[in-house]
Design a protein around this motif. Structure first.
Motif, mmCIF file in Angstrom:
data_model
loop_
_atom_site.group_PDB
_atom_site.id
_atom_site.type_symbol
_atom_site.label_atom_id
_atom_site.label_comp_id
_atom_site.label_asym_id
_atom_site.label_seq_id
_atom_site.Cartn_x
_atom_site.Cartn_y
_atom_site.Cartn_z
ATOM 1 N N LEU A 674 0.829 -1.203 0.000
ATOM 2 C CA LEU A 674 0.000 0.000 0.000
ATOM 3 C C LEU A 674 0.865 1.256 0.000
ATOM 4 O O LEU A 674 0.620 2.195 -0.774
ATOM 5 C CB LEU A 674 -0.942 -0.013 1.211
ATOM 6 N N THR A 675 1.886 1.288 0.852
ATOM 7 C CA THR A 675 2.738 2.483 0.898
ATOM 8 C C THR A 675 3.549 2.645 -0.386
ATOM 9 O O THR A 675 3.783 3.775 -0.841
ATOM 10 C CB THR A 675 3.680 2.392 2.107
ATOM 11 N N ARG A 697 -2.086 10.369 6.309
ATOM 12 C CA ARG A 697 -1.305 11.166 5.342
ATOM 13 C C ARG A 697 -1.593 10.718 3.911
ATOM 14 O O ARG A 697 -1.741 11.544 3.001
ATOM 15 C CB ARG A 697 0.179 11.023 5.666
ATOM 16 N N ILE A 698 -1.669 9.411 3.698
ATOM 17 C CA ILE A 698 -1.958 8.903 2.351
ATOM 18 C C ILE A 698 -3.347 9.343 1.903
ATOM 19 O O ILE A 698 -3.546 9.761 0.760
ATOM 20 C CB ILE A 698 -1.826 7.364 2.334
ATOM 21 N N VAL A 699 -4.323 9.274 2.826
ATOM 22 C CA VAL A 699 -5.680 9.677 2.474
ATOM 23 C C VAL A 699 -5.723 11.156 2.131
ATOM 24 O O VAL A 699 -6.370 11.576 1.160
ATOM 25 C CB VAL A 699 -6.645 9.338 3.627
ATOM 26 N N ARG A 700 -5.022 11.988 2.932
ATOM 27 C CA ARG A 700 -5.053 13.433 2.702
ATOM 28 C C ARG A 700 -4.351 13.821 1.400
ATOM 29 O O ARG A 700 -4.912 14.538 0.564
ATOM 30 C CB ARG A 700 -4.405 14.150 3.895
ATOM 31 N N ALA A 709 -10.672 5.526 1.201
ATOM 32 C CA ALA A 709 -10.114 6.009 2.461
ATOM 33 C C ALA A 709 -10.337 4.988 3.577
ATOM 34 O O ALA A 709 -9.436 4.723 4.386
ATOM 35 C CB ALA A 709 -10.755 7.352 2.831
ATOM 36 N N ALA A 710 -11.524 4.397 3.611
ATOM 37 C CA ALA A 710 -11.812 3.390 4.636
ATOM 38 C C ALA A 710 -10.891 2.177 4.475
ATOM 39 O O ALA A 710 -10.448 1.585 5.467
ATOM 40 C CB ALA A 710 -13.271 2.968 4.551
ATOM 41 N N SER A 711 -10.578 1.806 3.258
ATOM 42 C CA SER A 711 -9.693 0.664 3.019
ATOM 43 C C SER A 711 -8.299 0.944 3.545
ATOM 44 O O SER A 711 -7.659 0.065 4.152
ATOM 45 C CB SER A 711 -9.644 0.355 1.519
ATOM 46 N N VAL A 712 -7.793 2.174 3.348
ATOM 47 C CA VAL A 712 -6.457 2.512 3.844
ATOM 48 C C VAL A 712 -6.428 2.417 5.364
ATOM 49 O O VAL A 712 -5.479 1.860 5.954
ATOM 50 C CB VAL A 712 -6.054 3.926 3.372
ATOM 51 N N ASP A 737 -8.719 -4.456 0.014
ATOM 52 C CA ASP A 737 -8.558 -3.081 0.487
ATOM 53 C C ASP A 737 -7.445 -2.368 -0.274
ATOM 54 O O ASP A 737 -7.577 -1.192 -0.653
ATOM 55 C CB ASP A 737 -8.263 -3.073 1.988
ATOM 56 N N VAL A 738 -6.335 -3.057 -0.479
ATOM 57 C CA VAL A 738 -5.240 -2.440 -1.226
ATOM 58 C C VAL A 738 -5.663 -2.144 -2.662
ATOM 59 O O VAL A 738 -5.332 -1.089 -3.212
ATOM 60 C CB VAL A 738 -4.002 -3.365 -1.201
ATOM 61 N N SER A 739 -6.414 -3.040 -3.272
ATOM 62 C CA SER A 739 -6.878 -2.814 -4.651
ATOM 63 C C SER A 739 -7.784 -1.587 -4.721
ATOM 64 O O SER A 739 -7.669 -0.771 -5.648
ATOM 65 C CB SER A 739 -7.618 -4.052 -5.156
ATOM 66 N N ARG A 740 -8.700 -1.434 -3.744
ATOM 67 C CA ARG A 740 -9.572 -0.263 -3.739
ATOM 68 C C ARG A 740 -8.779 1.019 -3.512
ATOM 69 O O ARG A 740 -9.046 2.053 -4.142
ATOM 70 C CB ARG A 740 -10.658 -0.423 -2.675
#
Length: 793
Positions: A674-675, A697-700, A709-712, A737-740
C-alpha cells in the motif's frame, strides 16, 4: 513439473503436430524445424510473462511483439532497424512477400519449392499465429477445449490445399496433439482441486447440473470444429497438377476453354534429373537449320524480378492455334527470316509441363492436351499433360536481324517498357552503376547490350563455375559482380537486371543450349545442356537472344563485329557437353573425378533455377539465437521496473498461510504494498510516522474518500493489531482493500502520472537500497575476515 509448464508444452506440441499437416505441401520440409524453434521462443516468452506475472492482455501483447520481432529477423532483417526492429520498410517487405506467396501458391505444384520466401512466410507466420491463439486459450486463459478450433483451422487449410491422399494420417497426428493438450489441462486441474469422484446432481427439472455443462459446451465446440474441418477445405483451391486457374478453367484441373496460368521456372521440376552425374539424353532433335550451333530450345521466359527471384508473371492462356501462330511481338516485315521445320523426341523419363521449342514458333503439331500462352509463345500441358515420350514437330522462324537494324531500333511500346524495365528498390546500387560504367561509350541500346554481353563473356574476367557459392538475397548479384564466378543463371540474371537499369526491356529465358550433333544428322540434347540466357527487346526485331555466359552456347551473329582479329570467340562455339578440348576455365562438372565424388558428395551439373543459389553467408542458428536474446534484452531493459513492480505486487498480495504465525508477515507485506503504491503515485513514505498517521497522510495527500479512504485505514488498523496485540490474528479482505486504495489513487492523478506509475514506479528505488545493503554487508564480512588472513599469513 508445474501445471503451467505442462500446459505450455502441451500447447507447443499440439500446434506443431497440427502443423505437420502442411509438410506435404512444401519440399524440403526443413521449415518445420525453424517453425518449431520460433514457436518454442514464443511459448517461452508467454511462460516468462505468466511467471512474473503479467496481466493476461500484457502477456498476449508480449508474445505478439516477440513473434513480430522473430518474423522480422527471419524475413525482413535487411529492412529493419538493427536487423530486428521493424519499420515501414519491413512492413512493406512483409506485404510484398505475402503477395508473392499468394501468387506462388497458385503457381507451384505439390510439393512447392521452399525457395519461395512468400510461401515460407505464410507457413511459418501462420504456424506462429495459430500457436499464439492456442497458447492464449489453453494456457493464459486456462481453457484448452476452445483451442481445438485454431488447431482444426490449421489442419483444414492444409487439407484444402493437398491432394487428399494422406489427409487421414495428418488428421490423426493433429487430433493426437489436441488430446495431449486436453490431458495436460486435466492433470493441471486435478493437481489443483484433487480427484473428482462424481458429477453434480441433476436438478429437479431434469436439466443437467454444473458438472455436465462443460460437457455440453465441449459438444458444441466439437460440432463447430467439425464443421470448420469439413467446410473450409471445400472453399480452398486445390493444388493438383501445379497449374492453378483462378477462373476454374484452363491449364491444370480446370475444364478448359480459357483462363490464366501462373507458370514457374520449368527446371524446378527437373532439379533432381539436372543434378545427376551422368549426362543423360533429354531430347533428340532433327532440324532443317543449317547451323545447329544456334539451335536453342526455349521452354519459358522469366519476366518478373523482385531482387532475388526471376519468375514468370501471371499470363492468359488459350487454345493452340490451328493454323500458323501470330507474328511475334515487335517483329517487322523488313527483318530477314526463314521458316525451319524441327522434329523433337523427348525421353521416356522427361516429364516437362512446358514444351521445349525453337523461338519464335510459327506452328506446332503435337498430340495430347496442350494450351497456348501468347505472350511467351509457349505451350503448356493441360490436365496433367507433359512431354514424357512424346514426338512433335515445330515450325519456327529463324530470325536474322542485322546489327544496323538493331542499332536503329526505335523506342519500345509503353506497355513493354513499363513491364520489362521494372526493378525492385532492394536491388543494390552497384548493379546500375556497373552497367553505366561498362556501357559508358555506347551510342544506343543495342551497343549497350553488346558491351554488356562482351564484358561478361570475354573482357570482364568472369569465370564459368557450376559449383560457385555466391549467396542469396538482394546482394547476390552484387557479390557475383564482385567475385566474377558463376554459371549461366548468374550471368543471365545479372545481364538482364543491368539491361533493365539502362532502360532496355529484358527478361530471362530458360531451356536448352545447342546440343551435340550425331552421326545420323540428329542433335542430342542432354542434361548438361540445360541453360538460361537473357532476351532483350528491340522494336522492329522483337525479343532478341544474347549470350553472356562464357564457354556456353553461341554468341548470336548480330552481336559479333565484322573487323578481323576480334577478341570475341567464334560464334560456333560448342556447348560444354560437346567440347572436345578442356576449357580454360573448366566447370566442376567437367573435371569431376570419382575421388571428388567421394570427398565432396558428388559433382553437380548446371541447373538454372529461378532463385539465386543459397550460399554459406546466411546467419547461423547461434547468431539467430544471439540476436533473439539480444532483442529480448533490449525490450526487457526499459520494461524492467514495471516487470519487477508487477512481480513484487503479486508476491505481496498472493497466497499466504492461515496460521497465527502467518498473520504478521502477510499484513506487513500488504502494508508495504500500500505504501509503495502511494509512493508510485507521488506520496513518498515517511518511516517516522505510526501506521495510523501514515494512513491519514496517504488519504489526505491522495485525495481519497469513501471506500478508498476506509480501506487505507483498515489496513493500518490491521498493521497495528499484528504489531501490538499479544496474539496477532489474520484480517480478512486486506488484498481487496489495497486494490480499492490503488484504484482511488489512480483516479486522483492525471494520465501522465498514471503512466509513470506503471512504467517507471518510484518504489523500484527499493532495489537500489537492497543492492546497497548487500554491498555494505559484503564489505563488513570482508573486513571481519582480514585479521584471520593476517594470522594465517
Amino acid at each position: 513439473m508445474s501445471g503451467r509448464v505442462r500446459l505450455t508444452l502441451g500447447a507447443w506440441a499440439a500446434t506443431l503436430m497440427a502443423a505437420c499437416a502442411l509438410l506435404p505441401l512444401v519440399e524440403p520440409a526443413t521449415w518445420i524445424v525453424q517453425a518449431a524453434f520460433l514457436l518454442a521462443v514464443q511459448a517461452g516468452v508467454g511462460a516468462a510473462a505468466r511467471r512474473v506475472p503479467l496481466a493476461r492482455p500484457l502477456t498476449i501483447a508480449a508474445q505478439a511483439l516477440v513473434t513480430l520481432l522473430l518474423l522480422t529477423f527471419v524475413f525482413a532483417r535487411e529492412q529493419a532497424l538493427a536487423g530486428l526492429v521493424p519499420g515501414p520498410q519491413a512492413f512493406e517487405r512483409f506485404a510484398a512477400l505475402l503477395e508473392q506467396g499468394g501468387q506462388d501458391i497458385a503457381r507451384y505444384a505439390i510439393p512447392a519449392p521452399l525457395e519461395s520466401d512468400g510461401i515460407r512466410l505464410m507457413l511459418i507466420g501462420g504456424v506462429l499465429v495459430i500457436g499464439l491463439l492456442v497458447d492464449t486459450l489453453a494456457v493464459t486463459f486456462r481453457s484448452a477445449a476452445p483451442a481445438g478450433l485454431p488447431l482444426l483451422a490449421l489442419y483444414s487449410v492444409a487439407a484444402g490445399l493437398s491432394d487428399g491422399g494422406t489427409d487421414w494420417l495428418w488428421f490423426l497426428v493433429a487430433a493426437a496433439g489436441y488430446l495431449m493438450l486436453l490431458l495436460a489441462e486435466g492433470r493441471d486441474r486435478l493437481s489443483q482441486w484433487g480427484r473428482v469422484f462424481g458429477g453434480a446432481p441433476r436438478t429437479g427439472t431434469g436439466e443437467p447440473g454444473g458438472a455436465v455443462a462443460p460437457v455440453r459446451t465441449g459438444r458444441r465446440i466439437g460440432v463447430v470444429a467439425l464443421g470448420i474441418a469439413l467446410v473450409v477445405p471445400l472453399g480452398l483451391p486445390a493444388m493438383n497438377g501445379g497449374l492453378l486457374d483462378s477462373v476454374g478453367a484452363g491449364a491444370g484441373a480446370g475444364s478448359g476453354g480459357g483462363g490464366t496460368i501462373s507458370a514457374v521456372n520449368p527446371l524446378v521440376s527437373l532439379r533432381d534429373s539436372l543434378n545427376a552425374d551422368e549426362d543423360q539424353q533429354v531430347l533428340s532433335v532433327k532440324t532443317e537449320m543449317a547451323d545447329v550451333s544456334d539451335l536453342y530450345l526455349r521452354i519459358v521466359s522469366l519476366d518478373d524480378f523482385d531482387g532475388t527471384t526471376w519468375k514468370p508473371s501471371r499470363r492468359s492462356i488459350t487454345a493452340v492455334p490451328e493454323g500458323p501462330f501470330p507474328t511475334p511481338i515487335g517483329l517487322s516485315p523488313d527483318v530477314k527470316r526463314a521458316e525451319v521445320d524441327t522434329s523433337i523426341s523427348a525421353a521416356d523419363w522427361y516429364a516437362q509441363d512446358w514444351l521445349p521449342m525453337p523461338y519464335p514458333p510459327s506452328g506446332v503439331r503435337i498430340s495430347g492436351n496442350w494450351r497456348y500462352e501468347p505472350l511467351g509463345m509457349t505451350l503448356v500441358g493441360d490436365h496433367g499433360q507433359n512431354t514424357r515420350g512424346l514426338t512433335y514437330q515445330v515450325r519456327s522462324l529463324d530470325v536474322q536481324p542485322t546489327a544496323q537494324q538493331l542499332a536503329s531500333a526505335g523506342p519500345p511500346p509503353e506497355a513493354i517498357r513499363r513491364d520489362f524495365t521494372e526493378l525492385p528498390d532492394s536491388l543494390p546500387a552497384v548493379v546500375a552503376r556497373t552497367a553505366r560504367q561498362v556501357t559508358a561509350d555506347a551510342d544506343n541500346p543495342y551497343d549497350q547490350a553488346v558491351k554488356l554481353q562482351d564484358w561478361f563473356a570475354v573482357t570482364g574476367g568472369f569465370e564459368y563455375d557450376t559449383q560457385v557459392q555466391v549467396g542469396s538475397g538482394s546482394e547476390a548479384i552484387a557479390r557475383f559482380l564482385r567475385d566474377k564466378q558463376g554459371f549461366c543463371v548468374h550471368f543471365s540474371f545479372a545481364m538482364a537486371a543491368m539491361a533493365r537499369s539502362l532502360g532496355i526491356p529484358a527478361r530471362v529465358a530458360v531451356g536448352f543450349a545447342p546440343g551435340s550433333p550425331q552421326a545420323d544428322g540428329s542433335v542430342s540434347v542432354g542434361l548438361r545442356d540445360a541453360h538460361a540466357w537473357p532476351e532483350l527487346y528491340f522494336e522492329g526485331v522483337g525479343w532478341t537472344r544474347f549470350e553472356p555466359t562464357p564457354t556456353r552456347g553461341s554468341m548470336p551473329p548480330y552481336t559479333l563485329p565484322d573487323t578481323p582479329g576480334s577478341s570475341v570467340p567464334d560464334d560456333a562455339r560448342p556447348t560444354q557437353s560437346t567440347s572436345a578440348a578442356p576449357s580454360a576455365t573448366p566447370s566442376t562438372s567437367e573435371s569431376c573425378t570419382p575421388e571428388q565424388k567421394k570427398l565432396d558428395g558428388g559433382c553437380g551439373s548446371e541447373s538454372p533455377q529461378a532463385v539465386l543459389p543459397t550460399g554459406d553467408d546466411g546467419p547461423k542458428w547461434y547468431a539467430f539465437l544471439a540476436w533473439a536474446l539480444a532483442g529480448l534484452a533490449v525490450l526487457a531493459l526499459p520494461l524492467a521496473p514495471m516487470l519487477w513492480r508487477l512481480r513484487t505486487r503479486s508476491v505481496r498480495l498472493g497466497a499466504h498461510g492461515r496460521a497465527e504465525a502467518d498473520a504478521a508477515p502477510h499484513t506487513l507485506a500488504v502494508w508495504q504494498e500500500l505504501t509503495d503504491t502511494a509512493w508510485d503515485h507521488g506520496i513518498p513514505p515517511d518511516e517516522s510516522l505510526t501506521p495510523r498517521k501514515a494512513a491519514a497522510r496517504i488519504v489526505r495527500l491522495g485525495g481519497l474518500d469513501g471506500a478508498a479512504a476506509a480501506s487505507v485505514h483498515r489496513v493500518a488498523d490491521a498493521v497495528e493489531q499484528v504489531l501490538y496485540a499479544p496474539h496477532p490474528r489474520l484480517t480478512a479482505g486486506l488484498t481487496d482493500d489495497v486494490s480499492r486504495a490503488a484504484a482511488g489513487l489512480r483516479a486522483g492523478t492525471g494520465r501522465v502520472a498514471r503512466l509513470r506509475a506503471l512504467l517507471a514506479p518510484r518504489s523500484t528505488a527499493r532495489v537500489l537500497w537492497a543492492v546497497a545493503d548487500w554491498w555494505s554487508g559484503l564489505r563488513q564480512r570482508a573486513v571481519s575476515l582480514r585479521p584471520n588472513w593476517g594470522k594465517q599469513g
